[in-house]
Write a protein that holds these residues in place. Structure first.
Motif, PDB file in Angstrom:
ATOM      1  N   ARG A  26       0.711  -1.119  -0.348  1.00 41.32           N
ATOM      2  CA  ARG A  26      -0.082   0.016   0.132  1.00 41.32           C
ATOM      3  C   ARG A  26       0.921   1.494  -0.009  1.00 41.32           C
ATOM      4  O   ARG A  26       0.751   2.240  -0.760  1.00 41.32           O
ATOM      5  N   ASP A  27       1.849   1.424   0.947  1.00 38.65           N
ATOM      6  CA  ASP A  27       2.588   2.480   1.087  1.00 38.65           C
ATOM      7  C   ASP A  27       3.460   2.693   0.005  1.00 38.65           C
ATOM      8  O   ASP A  27       3.711   3.800  -0.793  1.00 38.65           O
ATOM      9  N   THR A  28       3.927   1.449  -0.658  1.00 44.84           N
ATOM     10  CA  THR A  28       5.072   1.740  -1.858  1.00 44.84           C
ATOM     11  C   THR A  28       3.901   2.324  -3.234  1.00 44.84           C
ATOM     12  O   THR A  28       4.725   3.130  -3.657  1.00 44.84           O
ATOM     13  N   LEU A  29       2.960   1.861  -3.154  1.00 39.27           N
ATOM     14  CA  LEU A  29       2.267   2.319  -4.394  1.00 39.27           C
ATOM     15  C   LEU A  29       1.770   3.645  -4.319  1.00 39.27           C
ATOM     16  O   LEU A  29       1.808   4.541  -5.188  1.00 39.27           O
ATOM     17  N   ILE A  30       1.412   4.112  -3.105  1.00 40.91           N
ATOM     18  CA  ILE A  30       0.889   5.477  -2.610  1.00 40.91           C
ATOM     19  C   ILE A  30       2.000   6.442  -3.046  1.00 40.91           C
ATOM     20  O   ILE A  30       1.938   7.706  -3.684  1.00 40.91           O
ATOM     21  N   ARG A  31       3.203   6.167  -2.626  1.00 42.89           N
ATOM     22  CA  ARG A  31       4.560   6.848  -2.580  1.00 42.89           C
ATOM     23  C   ARG A  31       4.823   7.204  -4.078  1.00 42.89           C
ATOM     24  O   ARG A  31       5.358   8.174  -4.605  1.00 42.89           O
ATOM     25  N   ALA A  32       4.833   5.807  -4.881  1.00 44.71           N
ATOM     26  CA  ALA A  32       5.223   5.596  -6.026  1.00 44.71           C
ATOM     27  C   ALA A  32       4.442   6.826  -7.019  1.00 44.71           C
ATOM     28  O   ALA A  32       4.644   7.515  -8.042  1.00 44.71           O
ATOM     29  N   PHE A  33       3.061   6.553  -6.786  1.00 44.56           N
ATOM     30  CA  PHE A  33       1.831   7.095  -7.532  1.00 44.56           C
ATOM     31  C   PHE A  33       2.138   8.689  -7.463  1.00 44.56           C
ATOM     32  O   PHE A  33       2.308   9.601  -8.344  1.00 44.56           O
ATOM     33  N   VAL A  81      15.062   3.879  -6.727  1.00 39.03           N
ATOM     34  CA  VAL A  81      15.189   2.512  -6.119  1.00 39.03           C
ATOM     35  C   VAL A  81      15.990   1.738  -6.898  1.00 39.03           C
ATOM     36  O   VAL A  81      16.416   0.465  -6.405  1.00 39.03           O
ATOM     37  N   PHE A  82      16.144   1.919  -8.102  1.00 40.75           N
ATOM     38  CA  PHE A  82      17.135   0.972  -8.957  1.00 40.75           C
ATOM     39  C   PHE A  82      18.290   1.244  -8.059  1.00 40.75           C
ATOM     40  O   PHE A  82      19.339   0.408  -8.255  1.00 40.75           O
ATOM     41  N   THR A  83      18.881   2.180  -7.583  1.00 36.87           N
ATOM     42  CA  THR A  83      20.042   2.565  -7.113  1.00 36.87           C
ATOM     43  C   THR A  83      20.430   2.096  -5.786  1.00 36.87           C
ATOM     44  O   THR A  83      21.329   1.412  -5.065  1.00 36.87           O
ATOM     45  N   LEU A  84      19.213   2.272  -4.943  1.00 39.40           N
ATOM     46  CA  LEU A  84      19.316   2.246  -3.406  1.00 39.40           C
ATOM     47  C   LEU A  84      18.975   0.697  -3.047  1.00 39.40           C
ATOM     48  O   LEU A  84      19.621   0.110  -2.195  1.00 39.40           O
ATOM     49  N   ALA A  85      17.690   0.150  -3.479  1.00 40.35           N
ATOM     50  CA  ALA A  85      17.336  -1.280  -2.995  1.00 40.35           C
ATOM     51  C   ALA A  85      18.410  -2.318  -3.190  1.00 40.35           C
ATOM     52  O   ALA A  85      18.593  -2.984  -2.324  1.00 40.35           O
ATOM     53  N   PRO A  86      19.414  -2.359  -4.269  1.00 36.77           N
ATOM     54  CA  PRO A  86      20.181  -3.453  -4.365  1.00 36.77           C
ATOM     55  C   PRO A  86      21.190  -3.294  -3.491  1.00 36.77           C
ATOM     56  O   PRO A  86      21.856  -4.382  -3.166  1.00 36.77           O
ATOM     57  N   LEU A  87      21.550  -2.262  -2.702  1.00 33.35           N
ATOM     58  CA  LEU A  87      22.704  -1.995  -1.969  1.00 33.35           C
ATOM     59  C   LEU A  87      22.321  -2.877  -0.823  1.00 33.35           C
ATOM     60  O   LEU A  87      23.275  -3.407   0.027  1.00 33.35           O
ATOM     61  N   LEU A 102      13.015  -6.961  -6.409  1.00 34.70           N
ATOM     62  CA  LEU A 102      12.371  -6.935  -7.854  1.00 34.70           C
ATOM     63  C   LEU A 102      10.856  -6.623  -7.617  1.00 34.70           C
ATOM     64  O   LEU A 102      10.321  -5.949  -8.156  1.00 34.70           O
ATOM     65  N   ARG A 103      10.302  -7.111  -6.400  1.00 40.51           N
ATOM     66  CA  ARG A 103       8.801  -6.724  -6.214  1.00 40.51           C
ATOM     67  C   ARG A 103       8.873  -5.090  -5.920  1.00 40.51           C
ATOM     68  O   ARG A 103       7.862  -4.483  -6.236  1.00 40.51           O
ATOM     69  N   ASN A 104       9.742  -4.475  -5.037  1.00 35.54           N
ATOM     70  CA  ASN A 104      10.177  -3.102  -5.169  1.00 35.54           C
ATOM     71  C   ASN A 104      10.037  -2.485  -6.376  1.00 35.54           C
ATOM     72  O   ASN A 104       9.223  -1.602  -6.488  1.00 35.54           O
ATOM     73  N   TRP A 105      10.663  -2.821  -7.371  1.00 33.38           N
ATOM     74  CA  TRP A 105      11.058  -2.228  -8.467  1.00 33.38           C
ATOM     75  C   TRP A 105       9.607  -2.129  -9.264  1.00 33.38           C
ATOM     76  O   TRP A 105       9.124  -1.408  -9.814  1.00 33.38           O
ATOM     77  N   GLY A 106       9.077  -3.367  -9.251  1.00 30.38           N
ATOM     78  CA  GLY A 106       7.665  -3.594  -9.942  1.00 30.38           C
ATOM     79  C   GLY A 106       6.661  -2.719  -9.398  1.00 30.38           C
ATOM     80  O   GLY A 106       6.065  -1.983 -10.007  1.00 30.38           O
ATOM     81  N   LEU A 107       6.440  -2.663  -8.046  1.00 34.21           N
ATOM     82  CA  LEU A 107       5.323  -1.901  -7.600  1.00 34.21           C
ATOM     83  C   LEU A 107       5.752  -0.341  -7.784  1.00 34.21           C
ATOM     84  O   LEU A 107       4.813   0.550  -8.005  1.00 34.21           O
ATOM     85  N   VAL A 108       6.631   0.140  -7.489  1.00 38.03           N
ATOM     86  CA  VAL A 108       7.432   1.607  -7.915  1.00 38.03           C
ATOM     87  C   VAL A 108       7.079   1.875  -9.395  1.00 38.03           C
ATOM     88  O   VAL A 108       6.638   2.794  -9.613  1.00 38.03           O
ATOM     89  N   PHE A 109       7.463   1.048 -10.252  1.00 36.98           N
ATOM     90  CA  PHE A 109       7.035   1.062 -11.799  1.00 36.98           C
ATOM     91  C   PHE A 109       5.740   1.564 -11.752  1.00 36.98           C
ATOM     92  O   PHE A 109       5.178   2.208 -12.704  1.00 36.98           O
ATOM     93  N   LEU A 110       4.991   0.410 -11.563  1.00 40.91           N
ATOM     94  CA  LEU A 110       3.313   0.477 -11.721  1.00 40.91           C
ATOM     95  C   LEU A 110       2.954   2.129 -11.029  1.00 40.91           C
ATOM     96  O   LEU A 110       2.037   2.637 -11.472  1.00 40.91           O
ATOM     97  N   GLY A 111       3.297   2.045  -9.562  1.00 40.76           N
ATOM     98  CA  GLY A 111       2.779   3.468  -9.147  1.00 40.76           C
ATOM     99  C   GLY A 111       3.306   4.580  -9.852  1.00 40.76           C
ATOM    100  O   GLY A 111       2.476   5.643 -10.123  1.00 40.76           O
ATOM    101  N   ASN A 112       4.486   4.742 -10.334  1.00 36.10           N
ATOM    102  CA  ASN A 112       4.931   6.089 -11.145  1.00 36.10           C
ATOM    103  C   ASN A 112       4.300   5.857 -12.219  1.00 36.10           C
ATOM    104  O   ASN A 112       3.672   6.930 -12.835  1.00 36.10           O
TER     105      ASN A 112
END
Length: 280
Positions: A26-33, A81-87, A102-112
Motif C-alpha cells: 500500500r505505502d509503496t504504491l501510494i508513494r510511487a503514484f 530505487v534502482f540505485t538504493l534497493a540493491p545495496l 524485484l517486488r519493490n521495483w515492480g510496485l514502484v514502476f506501476l505506481g509511477n
C-alpha cells in the motif's frame, strides 16, 4: 549546511534501500503514484516554460523543483530505487532477497506509471478544453517531443537504440547523484542545492528518464503525436528503463558502496626500524 562524510551518507543509502524493500504494498504504491504525478507536473511546467520563453535553459533550471518536492515528501521514483534497493541485498541485510528487490521495483514502476498517466490525462484536458479543440502550443510541443524521441531514434536503427540506452544511463547517473546528494546534508537548503544541480543537468542535456517519459509519451499520444504505443514501448520506455537501471546502479550505487563501505585493503606501513650505524 551540515555535511555528512561519505561513509555516513552511503550507510544512509543502504538503510534507505532496506526500508523500501520491506515497505508495505500500500505505502509503496501510494508513494510511487505521488512521485510520478509530481514529476509529471514538473515536466509539464518545464515544457510550458520552454514554449513560452523559447529558452530551454529556463525550463531546465526550474524543472528540479518537482524532484526536490517529491523527495522531501518521501515519495519514490523508479530511478531512485534502482540505485538504493540493491545495496541492501549486496550488504546482506537480514531478510533482503532478490525477490524483495524485484517486488519493490515492480510496485514502484506501476505506481509511477499510474501517477504520470493521471497527470497526462489531466494536462491533455487542459491543453484541449477537454478534447474539444486542437492542442494549444504546449500540447503540440509535447506531441512533437514524443515523435522525435521514438520514431526519431528508430530512424537510426541500432545506432538510435544504442543512443537511447546510453542517454538512459547518463540520465540516472545524474538523477541518482541527486538522490545521494540530498543525503549528504542534514539541512533543507543543503539537500535542495545538492539535488538541484544534477537534475538540472540531466534535463537540459535531453537525457532519457523513464518516469518523465511515462508522462511525455502518453500525453503525446493524446495530443496528436505521430507515433504509436508500440513505438513508445520499444523505442523509448523499455531501453530507457534498462539504461536507467545500469546508470544508477553501476555509476552511483556500486561505486560509492565499493569504495566507502567495502573499501580496498589498506596499505600497511612497513615497520621499518631505523638503521643504527655503529661508530668505528
Amino acid at each position: 549546511m551540515a555535511y555528512l562524510a561519505p561513509t555516513e551518507f552511503v550507510t544512509k543509502m543502504i538503510d534507505a534501500g532496506e526500508s523500501k524493500i520491506f515497505m508495505s504494498t500500500r505505502d509503496t504504491l501510494i508513494r510511487a503514484f505521488m512521485a510520478g504525478a509530481i514529476l509529471a507536473l514538473a515536466a509539464a511546467f518545464a515544457v510550458t516554460i520552454n514554449v513560452q520563453t523559447g529558452q530551454p535553459l529556463a525550463g531546465a533550471v526550474l524543472f528540479p523543483v518537482g524532484f526536490c518536492l517529491l523527495y522531501l515528501m518521501g515519495f519514490d521514483l523508479l530511478t531512485g530505487v534502482f540505485t538504493l534497493a540493491p545495496l541492501a541485498l549486496i550488504d546482506k541485510r537480514p531478510g533482503v532477497t532478490i525477490g524483495g528487490v524485484l517486488r519493490n521495483w515492480g510496485l514502484v514502476f506501476l505506481g509511477n506509471f499510474a501517477g504520470a498517466l493521471t497527470v497526462a490525462v489531466m494536462m491533455a484536458i487542459t491543453f484541449t478544453f477537454a478534447f474539444t479543440t486542437e492542442p494549444n502550443a504546449v500540447g503540440k510541443a509535447i506531441g512533437h517531443i514524443g515523435e522525435g524521441r521514438t520514431v526519431g531514434y528508430a530512424a537510426h536503427g541500432a545506432g538510435g537504440m544504442l543512443t537511447l540506452f546510453v542517454r538512459g544511463v547518463l540520465c540516472n547517473w545524474m538523477v541518482s547523484t541527486g538522490v545521494v546528494a540530498a543525503m549528504m546534508s542534514t539541512s533543507l537548503s543543503g539537500k535542495v542545492i545538492g539535488m538541484w544541480m544534477p537534475i538540472m543537468l540531466f534535463f537540459y542535456m535531453g537525457f532519457e528518464h523513464s518516469v518523465v517519459n511515462m508522462f511525455l509519451f502518453p500525453s503525446g499520444l493524446m495530443l496528436e503525436g505521430n507515433f504509436s504505443i508500440g513505438d513508445y514501448l520499444l523505442w523509448n520506455e523499455i531501453p530507457t528503463v534498462l539504461g536507467n537501471l545500469v546508470g544508477g546502479l553501476a555509476f552511483v550505487g556500486l561505486t560509492l558502496y565499493s569504495t566507502h563501505v567495502r573499501t580496498g585493503a589498506k596499505r600497511k606501513a612497513e615497520a621499518a626500524k631505523p638503521t643504527l650505524v655503529a661508530a668505528e
